[in-house]
Motif scaffolding. Structure first.
Motif, short mmCIF file in Angstrom:
data_model
loop_
_atom_site.label_atom_id
_atom_site.label_comp_id
_atom_site.label_asym_id
_atom_site.label_seq_id
_atom_site.Cartn_x
_atom_site.Cartn_y
_atom_site.Cartn_z
N ASP A 40 0.81 -1.23 0.00
CA ASP A 40 0.00 0.00 0.00
C ASP A 40 0.84 1.27 0.00
O ASP A 40 0.30 2.38 0.10
CB ASP A 40 -0.92 0.02 1.23
CG ASP A 40 -1.96 -1.09 1.18
OD1 ASP A 40 -2.35 -1.50 0.07
OD2 ASP A 40 -2.38 -1.55 2.27
N LEU A 41 2.16 1.16 -0.11
CA LEU A 41 3.01 2.35 -0.02
C LEU A 41 2.73 3.36 -1.12
O LEU A 41 2.77 4.58 -0.89
CB LEU A 41 4.49 1.95 -0.03
CG LEU A 41 4.99 1.19 1.20
CD1 LEU A 41 6.47 0.84 1.05
CD2 LEU A 41 4.78 2.02 2.47
N PHE A 42 2.44 2.89 -2.34
CA PHE A 42 2.10 3.81 -3.42
C PHE A 42 0.73 4.44 -3.17
O PHE A 42 0.57 5.65 -3.29
CB PHE A 42 2.10 3.09 -4.77
CG PHE A 42 3.47 2.77 -5.31
CD1 PHE A 42 4.24 3.77 -5.90
CD2 PHE A 42 3.97 1.49 -5.24
CE1 PHE A 42 5.50 3.49 -6.40
CE2 PHE A 42 5.23 1.19 -5.75
CZ PHE A 42 5.99 2.19 -6.32
N LYS A 43 -0.24 3.60 -2.82
CA LYS A 43 -1.62 4.08 -2.61
C LYS A 43 -1.69 5.10 -1.48
O LYS A 43 -2.43 6.09 -1.56
CB LYS A 43 -2.53 2.89 -2.30
CG LYS A 43 -3.99 3.27 -2.09
CD LYS A 43 -4.84 2.03 -1.87
CE LYS A 43 -4.48 1.35 -0.55
NZ LYS A 43 -5.36 0.18 -0.27
N GLU A 44 -0.89 4.90 -0.43
CA GLU A 44 -0.90 5.80 0.71
C GLU A 44 -0.06 7.05 0.49
O GLU A 44 -0.04 7.95 1.33
CB GLU A 44 -0.40 5.07 1.96
CG GLU A 44 -1.26 3.88 2.37
CD GLU A 44 -2.63 4.31 2.87
OE1 GLU A 44 -2.75 5.45 3.36
OE2 GLU A 44 -3.59 3.52 2.76
#
Length: 234
Positions: free
Chosen positions: A132-136
């Motif tokens: 989720d690092l990109f999404k967050e």
């Protein structure tokens, strides 16, 4: 014959430096408009994390060949004003990162796509799934750092060595989580005051805070707002 050869060797020694490939010559210095921060801001403390293994990737990052912080001249001059405001109180700035080459950002992207590599999770992103690092919004394909006028920093005692304590900001540099927001509501009064001190001084000297990271500031009137640079830090 010996005298003729000697003259030839002398001429060769004199002219060889002028035939160094242009790319190599350019990499040896800084582009116009960029400076080493320690030459502009007296007493600044620099711990360039991406030149070391102590970062969320766990290895030195591509493009960080040296440990000297680089910024645009305008950003460095503005930081000098912040340092001067802190000095009467026995405090100064500590920089974690400044200019960041695009190749370093690409390294972050490759690391984020490798979901099997979680060796630094416990320290830097314990509450976030790596997927989720990109999404967050913690990892992106472009960074304001690559424009040269963004800096990650904190406040330390003016004479502090790198091993000494920093002002307690209630969270570590590059921690991925809501605790890193400048206005995180669960801060103690002293930690909130420390974050607000940094933010107030940085705003006073023309920097804009980033709403997700208490340490991250970009010069409001940055000289290269639309240019991404990729020369190495060295």
């Amino acid at each position: 014959m010996f005298e003729r050869n000697s003259r030839f060797l002398l001429l060769l020694c004199l002219f060889v430096p002028f035939f160094v490939p242009l790319a190599v010559a350019q990499e040896a210095g800084l582009p116009d408009g960029f400076v080493y921060v320690d030459e502009v801001v007296p007493g600044v403390n620099v711990e360039l994390r991406y030149h070391t293994e102590h970062n969320f990737v766990g290895t030195p990052i591509d493009g960080y060949r040296g440990a000297r912080c680089i910024l645009t001249r305008e950003a460095a001059e503005a930081l000098k004003g912040v340092q001067e405001d802190l000095k009467p109180f026995g405090l100064g700035l500590k920089i974690y990162d400044g200019y960041r080459p695009q190749r370093a950002v690409n390294h972050f992207v490759r690391w984020a796509q490798d979901l099997s590599d979680t060796r630094m999770k416990q320290e830097f992103y314990p509450g976030v799934d790596k997927a989720d690092l990109f999404k967050e919004g913690y990892i992106a394909e472009k960074s304001s750092h690559s424009r040269g006028s963004t800096v990650d920093l904190t406040i330390v005692p003016l004479e502090a060595a790198e091993s000494e304590a920093e002002l307690d900001m209630g969270g570590a540099f590059d921690f991925f989580g809501p605790e890193s927001r400048p206005d995180w509501p669960l801060l103690t009064p002293s930690r909130r005051a420390h974050r607000m001190l940094l933010q107030t001084l940085m705003r006073n000297h023309g920097f804009q805070p980033y709403p997700k990271e208490w340490w991250h500031y970009t010069l409001k009137n940055e000289p290269y707002p639309d240019t991404v640079f990729d020369f190495p830090v060295q």
